[in-house]
Design a protein around this motif. Structure first.
Motif, PDB file in Angstrom:
ATOM      1  N   THR A   7       9.724 -15.110  66.354  1.00  0.00           N
ATOM      2  CA  THR A   7      11.272 -14.896  67.283  1.00  0.00           C
ATOM      3  C   THR A   7      11.928 -16.290  67.020  1.00  0.00           C
ATOM      4  OG1 THR A   7      10.222 -15.618  69.238  1.00  0.00           O
ATOM      5  CG2 THR A   7      10.269 -13.323  68.748  1.00  0.00           C
ATOM      6  N   LEU A   8      12.950 -16.078  67.192  1.00  0.00           N
ATOM      7  CA  LEU A   8      13.899 -17.344  66.947  1.00  0.00           C
ATOM      8  C   LEU A   8      14.904 -17.385  68.289  1.00  0.00           C
ATOM      9  CD1 LEU A   8      15.159 -16.995  63.682  1.00  0.00           C
ATOM     10  CD2 LEU A   8      13.495 -18.449  64.255  1.00  0.00           C
ATOM     11  N   GLU A   9      15.147 -18.783  68.771  1.00  0.00           N
ATOM     12  CA  GLU A   9      16.182 -19.048  69.807  1.00  0.00           C
ATOM     13  C   GLU A   9      16.431 -20.568  69.486  1.00  0.00           C
ATOM     14  OE1 GLU A   9      13.743 -18.997  73.388  1.00  0.00           O
ATOM     15  OE2 GLU A   9      12.919 -20.857  73.011  1.00  0.00           O
ATOM     16  N   GLN A  10      17.605 -20.746  70.372  1.00  0.00           N
ATOM     17  CA  GLN A  10      18.109 -22.073  70.013  1.00  0.00           C
ATOM     18  C   GLN A  10      18.825 -22.490  71.257  1.00  0.00           C
ATOM     19  OE1 GLN A  10      21.722 -22.154  67.498  1.00  0.00           O
ATOM     20  NE2 GLN A  10      22.152 -19.649  68.096  1.00  0.00           N
ATOM     21  N   ASP A  11      18.990 -23.996  71.345  1.00  0.00           N
ATOM     22  CA  ASP A  11      19.906 -24.763  72.129  1.00  0.00           C
ATOM     23  C   ASP A  11      20.762 -25.519  71.409  1.00  0.00           C
ATOM     24  OD1 ASP A  11      18.073 -26.809  71.552  1.00  0.00           O
ATOM     25  OD2 ASP A  11      17.025 -26.630  73.192  1.00  0.00           O
ATOM     26  N   ASP A  12      21.335 -26.546  72.119  1.00  0.00           N
ATOM     27  CA  ASP A  12      22.237 -27.447  71.487  1.00  0.00           C
ATOM     28  C   ASP A  12      21.818 -28.341  70.404  1.00  0.00           C
ATOM     29  OD1 ASP A  12      24.229 -26.591  72.914  1.00  0.00           O
ATOM     30  OD2 ASP A  12      24.514 -28.071  74.300  1.00  0.00           O
ATOM     31  N   ALA A  13      20.297 -28.770  70.534  1.00  0.00           N
ATOM     32  CA  ALA A  13      19.892 -29.525  69.592  1.00  0.00           C
ATOM     33  C   ALA A  13      18.946 -28.946  68.630  1.00  0.00           C
ATOM     34  CB  ALA A  13      19.130 -30.706  70.463  1.00  0.00           C
ATOM     35  N   PHE A  14      18.265 -27.867  69.030  1.00  0.00           N
ATOM     36  CA  PHE A  14      17.223 -27.287  68.181  1.00  0.00           C
ATOM     37  C   PHE A  14      17.469 -25.998  67.966  1.00  0.00           C
ATOM     38  CE2 PHE A  14      15.292 -30.670  70.567  1.00  0.00           C
ATOM     39  CZ  PHE A  14      14.497 -31.501  69.554  1.00  0.00           C
ATOM     40  N   VAL A  15      16.709 -25.476  66.737  1.00  0.00           N
ATOM     41  CA  VAL A  15      16.301 -23.948  66.312  1.00  0.00           C
ATOM     42  C   VAL A  15      14.916 -23.945  66.667  1.00  0.00           C
ATOM     43  CG1 VAL A  15      15.896 -22.368  64.677  1.00  0.00           C
ATOM     44  CG2 VAL A  15      18.287 -23.505  64.531  1.00  0.00           C
ATOM     45  N   VAL A  16      14.702 -22.994  67.709  1.00  0.00           N
ATOM     46  CA  VAL A  16      13.042 -22.985  67.933  1.00  0.00           C
ATOM     47  C   VAL A  16      12.318 -21.808  67.261  1.00  0.00           C
ATOM     48  CG1 VAL A  16      11.259 -22.874  69.810  1.00  0.00           C
ATOM     49  CG2 VAL A  16      13.721 -24.025  69.964  1.00  0.00           C
ATOM     50  N   PHE A  85      24.111 -21.652  65.486  1.00  0.00           N
ATOM     51  CA  PHE A  85      23.570 -20.755  64.576  1.00  0.00           C
ATOM     52  C   PHE A  85      23.629 -19.480  64.718  1.00  0.00           C
ATOM     53  CE2 PHE A  85      20.585 -24.062  61.855  1.00  0.00           C
ATOM     54  CZ  PHE A  85      21.154 -24.905  62.139  1.00  0.00           C
ATOM     55  N   GLU A  86      24.648 -18.973  63.958  1.00  0.00           N
ATOM     56  CA  GLU A  86      25.069 -17.297  64.095  1.00  0.00           C
ATOM     57  C   GLU A  86      23.931 -16.574  63.152  1.00  0.00           C
ATOM     58  OE1 GLU A  86      28.707 -16.444  63.036  1.00  0.00           O
ATOM     59  OE2 GLU A  86      29.606 -17.929  64.490  1.00  0.00           O
ATOM     60  N   GLY A  87      23.682 -15.558  63.418  1.00  0.00           N
ATOM     61  CA  GLY A  87      22.576 -14.446  62.501  1.00  0.00           C
ATOM     62  C   GLY A  87      21.076 -14.739  62.695  1.00  0.00           C
ATOM     63  N   LEU A  88      20.880 -15.479  63.818  1.00  0.00           N
ATOM     64  CA  LEU A  88      19.498 -15.520  64.175  1.00  0.00           C
ATOM     65  C   LEU A  88      18.826 -14.349  64.391  1.00  0.00           C
ATOM     66  CD1 LEU A  88      19.045 -18.879  66.188  1.00  0.00           C
ATOM     67  CD2 LEU A  88      18.928 -18.481  63.397  1.00  0.00           C
ATOM     68  N   GLN A  89      19.200 -13.274  64.588  1.00  0.00           N
ATOM     69  CA  GLN A  89      18.993 -11.952  64.823  1.00  0.00           C
ATOM     70  C   GLN A  89      18.929 -11.092  63.438  1.00  0.00           C
ATOM     71  OE1 GLN A  89      21.918 -13.076  65.825  1.00  0.00           O
ATOM     72  NE2 GLN A  89      23.234 -11.209  65.109  1.00  0.00           N
ATOM     73  N   LEU A  94      17.573 -13.895  57.084  1.00  0.00           N
ATOM     74  CA  LEU A  94      16.998 -15.160  57.178  1.00  0.00           C
ATOM     75  C   LEU A  94      15.572 -15.201  56.169  1.00  0.00           C
ATOM     76  CD1 LEU A  94      16.794 -15.297  61.123  1.00  0.00           C
ATOM     77  CD2 LEU A  94      18.100 -16.954  59.395  1.00  0.00           C
ATOM     78  N   LEU A  95      14.907 -14.071  55.742  1.00  0.00           N
ATOM     79  CA  LEU A  95      13.842 -13.971  54.962  1.00  0.00           C
ATOM     80  C   LEU A  95      13.953 -13.786  53.496  1.00  0.00           C
ATOM     81  CD1 LEU A  95      11.794 -11.338  57.320  1.00  0.00           C
ATOM     82  CD2 LEU A  95      11.246 -13.943  56.895  1.00  0.00           C
ATOM     83  N   ALA A  96      15.320 -13.590  53.158  1.00  0.00           N
ATOM     84  CA  ALA A  96      15.733 -13.553  51.790  1.00  0.00           C
ATOM     85  C   ALA A  96      15.532 -14.782  51.104  1.00  0.00           C
ATOM     86  CB  ALA A  96      17.166 -12.917  51.743  1.00  0.00           C
ATOM     87  N   PRO A  97      15.203 -14.903  49.738  1.00  0.00           N
ATOM     88  CA  PRO A  97      15.060 -15.983  49.143  1.00  0.00           C
ATOM     89  C   PRO A  97      16.465 -16.870  49.087  1.00  0.00           C
ATOM     90  CG  PRO A  97      14.662 -14.143  47.576  1.00  0.00           C
ATOM     91  CD  PRO A  97      14.856 -13.668  49.046  1.00  0.00           C
ATOM     92  N   PRO A  98      16.494 -18.052  48.891  1.00  0.00           N
ATOM     93  CA  PRO A  98      18.012 -18.722  49.066  1.00  0.00           C
ATOM     94  C   PRO A  98      18.884 -18.196  47.763  1.00  0.00           C
ATOM     95  CG  PRO A  98      16.260 -20.357  49.067  1.00  0.00           C
ATOM     96  CD  PRO A  98      15.519 -19.053  48.996  1.00  0.00           C
ATOM     97  N   LYS A  99      20.119 -18.046  47.917  1.00  0.00           N
ATOM     98  CA  LYS A  99      21.115 -17.781  46.796  1.00  0.00           C
ATOM     99  C   LYS A  99      20.863 -18.587  45.670  1.00  0.00           C
ATOM    100  CE  LYS A  99      24.566 -15.789  49.649  1.00  0.00           C
ATOM    101  NZ  LYS A  99      23.852 -15.407  50.995  1.00  0.00           N
ATOM    102  N   GLY A 100      20.692 -18.077  44.497  1.00  0.00           N
ATOM    103  CA  GLY A 100      20.763 -18.791  43.307  1.00  0.00           C
ATOM    104  C   GLY A 100      19.005 -18.858  42.693  1.00  0.00           C
ATOM    105  N   VAL A 101      18.252 -18.701  43.741  1.00  0.00           N
ATOM    106  CA  VAL A 101      16.739 -18.797  43.284  1.00  0.00           C
ATOM    107  C   VAL A 101      16.485 -17.466  42.537  1.00  0.00           C
ATOM    108  CG1 VAL A 101      14.463 -19.091  44.174  1.00  0.00           C
ATOM    109  CG2 VAL A 101      16.651 -20.640  45.040  1.00  0.00           C
ATOM    110  N   ARG A 102      15.831 -17.581  41.539  1.00  0.00           N
ATOM    111  CA  ARG A 102      15.336 -16.448  40.757  1.00  0.00           C
ATOM    112  C   ARG A 102      13.709 -16.374  41.070  1.00  0.00           C
ATOM    113  NH1 ARG A 102      17.940 -14.752  35.567  1.00  0.00           N
ATOM    114  NH2 ARG A 102      16.386 -13.429  35.649  1.00  0.00           N
TER     115      ARG A 102
END
Length: 154
Positions: A7-16, A85-89, A94-102
């Motif tokens: 699971t993910l959460e966030q505050d002003d300083a961290f993504v947890v 950070f939008e889209g943490l849900q 989030l699990l997809a490989p980074p764009k441009g990585v084959r």
């Protein structure tokens, strides 16, 4: 590799990131983050998350493990304090490989010459039309449950 529950959460300083690890030898685990990507590895678990915004490795990062709940909590510092950070849900994103990585292909060609396998009535001769080049692979085959499992029906 197994993708652990998280699971993910966030505050002003961290993504947890809270990672559930029911079977863990913590002395063999490692995590790394660079830019927008976080990677965690602890055999048999692997987790790679790609965020929309950057994280920074500045000495504030920390991790702790709760033995009762079997949850590893990792605090990842945000590059810009207060950035939301939008889209943490959106776990698929989030699990997809980074764009441009084959990713490596899931099928490896071991030989490009026809072999004339059993059940292939034409063998290595092709389809008889004389223009075997460019035909591509024939993907039709007769399959049965017994052939797939290696067991004969009772």
């Amino acid at each position: 590799m197994i993708t652990p529950c998280f699971t993910l959460e966030q505050d002003d300083a961290f993504v947890v990131v809270h990672i559930t690890l029911p079977h863990a030898k913590l002395d063999q685990g490692e995590f790394d983050f660079d830019g927008c990507q976080f990677k965690f590895y602890l055999k048999p678990y692997f987790l790679r998350l790609t965020f929309r915004h950057e994280l920074v490795e500045d000495g504030r990062e920390k991790a702790s493990y709760d033995w009762d709940s079997r949850i590893l909590t990792v605090h990842l510092p945000k590059a810009v304090h207060g950035m939301h950070f939008e889209g943490l849900q959106m776990l698929g994103e989030l699990l997809a490989p980074p764009k441009g990585v084959r990713l490596p292909p899931k099928i490896e060609v071991l030989s490009s010459t026809p072999t004339g396998c059993a059940g292939d009535e034409e063998g290595a001769e092709g389809d008889g039309d004389g223009d075997d080049e460019g035909d591509g692979a024939e993907w039709e085959a007769v399959q049965s449950e017994a052939a797939a499992t290696g067991l004969e029906p009772l």
